[in-house]
Design a protein around this motif. Structure first.
Motif, PDB file in Angstrom:
ATOM      1  N   ALA A  36      15.042  36.155  90.350  1.00 27.03           N
ATOM      2  CA  ALA A  36      14.026  37.115  89.534  1.00 27.03           C
ATOM      3  C   ALA A  36      13.427  35.966  88.623  1.00 27.03           C
ATOM      4  O   ALA A  36      12.162  35.646  88.810  1.00 27.03           O
ATOM      5  CB  ALA A  36      14.632  38.248  88.489  1.00 27.03           C
ATOM      6  N   THR A  91       6.142  40.470  89.655  1.00 28.48           N
ATOM      7  CA  THR A  91       7.770  41.507  89.508  1.00 28.48           C
ATOM      8  C   THR A  91       7.426  43.101  89.423  1.00 28.48           C
ATOM      9  O   THR A  91       8.573  43.967  89.326  1.00 28.48           O
ATOM     10  CB  THR A  91       8.993  41.096  88.875  1.00 28.48           C
ATOM     11  N   PHE A  97      14.484  42.831  92.210  1.00 28.55           N
ATOM     12  CA  PHE A  97      15.083  42.006  91.362  1.00 28.55           C
ATOM     13  C   PHE A  97      16.681  40.756  90.874  1.00 28.55           C
ATOM     14  O   PHE A  97      16.975  41.967  90.428  1.00 28.55           O
ATOM     15  CB  PHE A  97      14.015  41.451  90.626  1.00 28.55           C
TER      16      PHE A  97
END
Length: 108
Positions: free
Chosen positions: A70, A80, A89
């Motif tokens: 992430a 994302t 993530f």
């Protein structure tokens, strides 16, 4: 009988889609899945840009457990949003678990 069945392969990809390592990861993943090996792929650093690579992304729907850093997405301005449950993530704790939990681990 396949002596690889049930084994776990961990892969770390840190290079962008333009690098040949992306093709290597795709080939290794597909072959491992054909051999009934569980595949855990972690995208880190510039490797997070492979989320924009349809071939790498398709590995998740083929059975690869796809984990993406992430923080790397934030650093490289990779969205994302819009991914289903097949993409996770996460942070480096998950990478550490993959490294210790797999029978083999390859970093590219």
């Amino acid at each position: 009988m396949n002596d690889l069945a049930g084994k776990k392969l961990g892969l770390l990809l840190s290079t962008p889609p333009s690098h040949p390592n992306a093709d290597v990861v795709v080939g290794l993943s597909r072959e491992a899945l054909r051999s009934h090996v569980s595949v855990y792929l972690y995208l880190i650093d510039e490797g997070v840009k492979n989320l924009e690579n349809a071939v790498v992304l398709s590995l998740a729907s083929a059975g690869v457990k796809l984990n993406v850093c992430a923080y790397g997405c934030q650093q490289h301005k990779v969205s994302t949003e819009g991914y289903g449950q097949e993409v996770t993530f996460c942070g480096l704790v998950v990478l550490s678990q993959i490294i210790t939990g797999c029978d083999r681990f390859i970093s590219l």
